[in-house]
Structure formats: C-alpha cells, structure tokens
Design a protein around this motif. Structure first.
Motif, PDB file in Angstrom:
ATOM      1  N   SER A  45       3.742  49.090  19.483  1.00  9.58           N
ATOM      2  CA  SER A  45       5.197  49.100  19.605  1.00  9.58           C
ATOM      3  C   SER A  45       5.681  47.884  20.389  1.00  9.58           C
ATOM      4  CB  SER A  45       5.646  50.395  20.290  1.00  9.58           C
ATOM      5  OG  SER A  45       7.046  50.443  20.384  1.00  9.58           O
ATOM      6  N   MET A  46       4.945  47.538  21.434  1.00  7.23           N
ATOM      7  CA  MET A  46       5.302  46.360  22.230  1.00  7.23           C
ATOM      8  C   MET A  46       5.212  45.099  21.377  1.00  7.23           C
ATOM      9  SD  MET A  46       6.228  45.823  25.410  1.00  7.23           S
ATOM     10  CE  MET A  46       7.204  44.316  25.437  1.00  7.23           C
ATOM     11  N   SER A  47       4.154  45.016  20.567  1.00  6.89           N
ATOM     12  CA  SER A  47       3.940  43.835  19.738  1.00  6.89           C
ATOM     13  C   SER A  47       4.969  43.727  18.622  1.00  6.89           C
ATOM     14  CB  SER A  47       2.530  43.885  19.135  1.00  6.89           C
ATOM     15  OG  SER A  47       2.324  42.851  18.202  1.00  6.89           O
ATOM     16  N   ALA A  48       5.269  44.854  17.975  1.00  7.76           N
ATOM     17  CA  ALA A  48       6.126  44.820  16.785  1.00  7.76           C
ATOM     18  C   ALA A  48       7.613  44.889  17.112  1.00  7.76           C
ATOM     19  CB  ALA A  48       5.750  45.976  15.857  1.00  7.76           C
ATOM     20  N   ARG A  49       7.953  45.572  18.220  1.00  3.12           N
ATOM     21  CA  ARG A  49       9.360  45.844  18.501  1.00  3.12           C
ATOM     22  C   ARG A  49       9.863  45.261  19.808  1.00  3.12           C
ATOM     23  NH1 ARG A  49       8.924  52.341  17.069  1.00  3.12           N
ATOM     24  NH2 ARG A  49       8.188  52.095  14.909  1.00  3.12           N
ATOM     25  N   GLY A  50       8.935  44.752  20.618  1.00  2.00           N
ATOM     26  CA  GLY A  50       9.353  44.206  21.912  1.00  2.00           C
ATOM     27  C   GLY A  50       9.672  45.273  22.940  1.00  2.00           C
ATOM     28  N   THR A  51       9.307  46.496  22.646  1.00  3.29           N
ATOM     29  CA  THR A  51       9.486  47.592  23.588  1.00  3.29           C
ATOM     30  C   THR A  51       8.278  48.512  23.489  1.00  3.29           C
ATOM     31  OG1 THR A  51      10.796  49.548  24.181  1.00  3.29           O
ATOM     32  CG2 THR A  51      10.824  48.874  21.878  1.00  3.29           C
ATOM     33  N   GLY A  52       7.873  49.090  24.613  1.00  2.00           N
ATOM     34  CA  GLY A  52       6.704  49.955  24.609  1.00  2.00           C
ATOM     35  C   GLY A  52       6.969  51.348  24.086  1.00  2.00           C
ATOM     36  N   TRP A  53       8.215  51.681  23.793  1.00  2.00           N
ATOM     37  CA  TRP A  53       8.534  53.030  23.339  1.00  2.00           C
ATOM     38  C   TRP A  53       8.536  53.092  21.818  1.00  2.00           C
ATOM     39  CZ3 TRP A  53       8.119  57.798  24.156  1.00  2.00           C
ATOM     40  CH2 TRP A  53       8.936  58.750  23.531  1.00  2.00           C
ATOM     41  N   PRO A  54       7.622  53.872  21.206  1.00  2.00           N
ATOM     42  CA  PRO A  54       7.531  53.919  19.743  1.00  2.00           C
ATOM     43  C   PRO A  54       8.511  54.888  19.094  1.00  2.00           C
ATOM     44  CG  PRO A  54       5.825  55.279  20.699  1.00  2.00           C
ATOM     45  CD  PRO A  54       6.561  54.647  21.858  1.00  2.00           C
ATOM     46  N   GLY A  55       9.169  55.715  19.890  1.00  4.43           N
ATOM     47  CA  GLY A  55      10.082  56.725  19.355  1.00  4.43           C
ATOM     48  C   GLY A  55       9.420  58.087  19.292  1.00  4.43           C
ATOM     49  N   TRP A  56      10.255  59.125  19.374  1.00  6.43           N
ATOM     50  CA  TRP A  56       9.733  60.486  19.395  1.00  6.43           C
ATOM     51  C   TRP A  56       9.021  60.856  18.096  1.00  6.43           C
ATOM     52  CZ3 TRP A  56       8.870  62.972  23.596  1.00  6.43           C
ATOM     53  CH2 TRP A  56       9.671  62.780  24.726  1.00  6.43           C
ATOM     54  N   HIS A  57       9.539  60.394  16.975  1.00  6.88           N
ATOM     55  CA  HIS A  57       8.926  60.732  15.691  1.00  6.88           C
ATOM     56  C   HIS A  57       7.467  60.309  15.654  1.00  6.88           C
ATOM     57  CE1 HIS A  57       8.779  61.382  11.296  1.00  6.88           C
ATOM     58  NE2 HIS A  57       8.012  60.303  11.288  1.00  6.88           N
ATOM     59  N   GLY A  83      -1.354  40.119  24.719  1.00  6.61           N
ATOM     60  CA  GLY A  83      -0.463  39.481  25.692  1.00  6.61           C
ATOM     61  C   GLY A  83      -0.164  40.364  26.883  1.00  6.61           C
ATOM     62  N   ALA A  84      -1.173  41.105  27.345  1.00  5.31           N
ATOM     63  CA  ALA A  84      -0.973  42.088  28.407  1.00  5.31           C
ATOM     64  C   ALA A  84      -0.647  41.433  29.744  1.00  5.31           C
ATOM     65  CB  ALA A  84      -2.223  42.963  28.549  1.00  5.31           C
ATOM     66  N   SER A  85      -0.050  42.228  30.606  1.00 11.16           N
ATOM     67  CA  SER A  85       0.325  41.775  31.943  1.00 11.16           C
ATOM     68  C   SER A  85      -0.760  42.111  32.955  1.00 11.16           C
ATOM     69  CB  SER A  85       1.627  42.457  32.370  1.00 11.16           C
ATOM     70  OG  SER A  85       1.411  43.851  32.557  1.00 11.16           O
ATOM     71  N   PHE A  86      -0.516  41.780  34.200  1.00  9.88           N
ATOM     72  CA  PHE A  86      -1.423  42.052  35.307  1.00  9.88           C
ATOM     73  C   PHE A  86      -1.823  43.514  35.361  1.00  9.88           C
ATOM     74  CE2 PHE A  86      -1.395  43.873  39.599  1.00  9.88           C
ATOM     75  CZ  PHE A  86      -2.526  43.280  40.132  1.00  9.88           C
ATOM     76  N   TRP A  87      -0.893  44.417  35.050  1.00 10.02           N
ATOM     77  CA  TRP A  87      -1.151  45.846  35.183  1.00 10.02           C
ATOM     78  C   TRP A  87      -2.267  46.312  34.252  1.00 10.02           C
ATOM     79  CZ3 TRP A  87       0.670  47.796  39.384  1.00 10.02           C
ATOM     80  CH2 TRP A  87       1.855  47.270  39.933  1.00 10.02           C
ATOM     81  N   TYR A  88      -2.314  45.749  33.066  1.00 12.27           N
ATOM     82  CA  TYR A  88      -3.380  46.114  32.127  1.00 12.27           C
ATOM     83  C   TYR A  88      -4.732  45.676  32.680  1.00 12.27           C
ATOM     84  CZ  TYR A  88      -6.456  46.121  28.097  1.00 12.27           C
ATOM     85  OH  TYR A  88      -7.530  46.341  27.268  1.00 12.27           O
ATOM     86  N   TYR A  89      -4.809  44.441  33.182  1.00 14.60           N
ATOM     87  CA  TYR A  89      -6.086  43.930  33.678  1.00 14.60           C
ATOM     88  C   TYR A  89      -6.537  44.672  34.933  1.00 14.60           C
ATOM     89  CZ  TYR A  89      -5.575  40.224  30.267  1.00 14.60           C
ATOM     90  OH  TYR A  89      -5.447  39.537  29.082  1.00 14.60           O
TER      91      TYR A  89
END
Length: 294
Positions: free
Chosen positions: A34-46, A234-240
């Motif tokens: 979702s982050m890669s495709a939409r620029g947001t980490g929220w994929p939606g409830w569906h 393209g993960a941030s510090f938090w992922y690592y």
C-alpha cells in the motif's frame, strides 16, 4: 461435548495460536504494498478484512489436512498421539469437512480481492494440502513448508497491487528461509521417531548437529533478506530497527538450542518466532506510519 468444547477442540486441531507466525507477514506485505502503490500505509478496510479471512481460511485448511493425512504417523509418535484426529476427538470425516469449508471461504475471500489472487488459488491449494505428503518422500519438506507460508507475505502484497514486485519476492524469500530454519529446529524433537519410521526431514537425513547448522545458515539468510526488503521498499529507520531486533531474536533462538540440549527446542520454535513475527509487523507499521506522515 458442549459447543464451547467442540470449538476449543477444532481450534486446537488447527493450532490456531500458530496463526501468529504467518499473519503478521501477510499484513506486512499488505502495508508495504500500500505504501509503494498508494503513498500511504493504509490499504483500506476491504483489503484488510479479506486478507485476514483468506489467511485464516488458508491456514485452517492446511492444518486440518495435515492432521488428517498424518493421523497414522501421529498415532505412532508418543509426542503426537494425543492430537485430535488420532485420539478420536475429531473424526477424519469431520476434519475433511472443516478443510472443505475452509477452501470455500478461501476461494470467496480471494475473489473479493483481485483476479490474480483467484487465479493463483489452485496452485496455493496444492502447496497448502501437499505438505504432509512431502515428508514421506524428501527431506526438503521444510522448503515446501517455507514456500507455502511465504506465499502469505507475497499474497498480502498482491492483494493490494494485483501483481508481483521485487519487494514481494524478497519478502516471500524471507519467510521461506525463516520457516526452513524454525521447522528444522522443530523436527529435531522427532529425530529418533523419524529415523525409525521412515519420515523424511533434515535432522533425520543429516543428524542433529548438522541440521542445526543448516537452520542457522537459513536464519542468517533470513536476516540478510530482511535488509533487502527494506532497501527495495524504501523503508525508514523504524523498519531497520525492527530488523535488528529480529536478528537478535534469531541469534537467541540458536543460543538456547544445541545438539546436547534440545529441551528448549519448543521454546525456540514457538515463543521466539512468535515475537519475531510480531516484531516484523510492529516495525512495518511504524515504518509506513512514519513515511505516511512525513
């Protein structure tokens, strides 16, 4: 047996608590996609709901089939003779009915996501239900299990995007090598039984000392692939930070199990890997939240 007792029996049959292994990786794939495709980490409830339903159904089908197919092997093994099917708490027909219902639910959930999820369903079923047979023919059964569970992570990605991308393949590989390592450790508990009964496994083929070395190499590759997922997505510090914590958990896992002392193999199998999966999910949630907000 009461309705509550029956539900508890079926939950124990499919080891529902082990869902904590694969589900966090499915969610991680979904959030990163979702982050890669939409620029947001929220994929939606569906997407979230149907990925959850698909995962629960897939795992129930796989574990139900595993238990009923392996019932004669389990009945001969003192460690597993008390399981629900060999002990008679659940009949083979009841177990197969649960598997069939789970497959129907899985197909419906896949149809709610996207066409690729539905197209891949027959192949997924081959891997989900085929695992119990592999241990009869090859010590590479652990790899089959890894591919099967790793599909959850890749499935979370394609549920969002409808196609594969490099991070999805890398995430799949993470789970493959992670599962190979943990399943080899788990198989050391049945080493003598497997040898005596012709059950194939890496410990039975190579001996426990070499098997534990293979598991350690597999987990070293897991850590390297975790870093690759971060780079590709393209993960941030938090992922690592979470990846480093996961590396520490894997190191601890191999510190508490050795050829001369397998008494903590079950701790290494369940407790350590439960925390590893949850750490992965926490790291991805923090990562995509940070990148979404910033």
């Amino acid at each position: 047996m009461s309705a509550t007792g029956r539900i508890k029996t079926y939950l124990e049959l499919v080891k529902f608590e082990h869902t904590v292994f694969a589900l966090p990786f499915a969610y991680a794939g979904m959030l990163l996609a979702s982050m890669s495709a939409r620029g947001t980490g929220w994929p939606g409830w569906h997407t979230l709901i149907w990925v959850t339903v698909a995962m629960a159904a897939a795992r129930t089908a796989a574990m139900g089939a595993n238990r009923v197919i392996d019932r004669f092997i389990d009945a001969r093994n003192p460690r597993t003779a008390g399981r629900e099917v060999p002990s008679g708490k659940v009949s083979p027909a009841q177990a197969w009915t649960l598997v069939g219902l789970s497959v129907v639910v899985l197909a419906f959930a896949a149809a709610q996501l996207n066409p690729l999820c539905l197209v891949l369903l027959p192949l997924a079923l081959v891997f989900l239900i085929g695992y119990p047979y592999t241990k009869r023919y090859t010590w590479l059964c652990h790899v089959w299990l890894g591919i099967t569970d790793g599909a959850a992570a890749a499935g979370g990605w394609i549920a969002v995007t409808g196609h594969f991308d490099p991070p999805a393949w890398a995430l799949w590989a993470v789970v493959i090598f992670w599962m190979v390592g943990l399943d080899v450790i788990y198989a050391t508990m049945d080493y003598r039984f497997d040898l005596a009964n012709g059950v194939k496994s890496i410990p039975a083929r190579f001996g426990i000392p070499r098997a534990l070395k293979i598991a350690a190499v597999s987990h070293a590759l897991t850590f390297a692939l975790l870093l690759l997922v971060g780079v590709l997505s393209g993960a941030s510090f938090w992922y690592y930070l979470a990846a480093l914590a996961m590396g520490g958990i894997l190191f601890y896992e191999h510190r508490i199990v050795n050829p001369d002392d397998l008494t903590r193999a079950n701790v290494a199998f369940f407790d350590a890997n439960m925390w590893l999966a949850l750490t992965m999910l926490a790291g991805v949630v923090a990562d995509v939240a940070w990148r979404t907000l910033t």
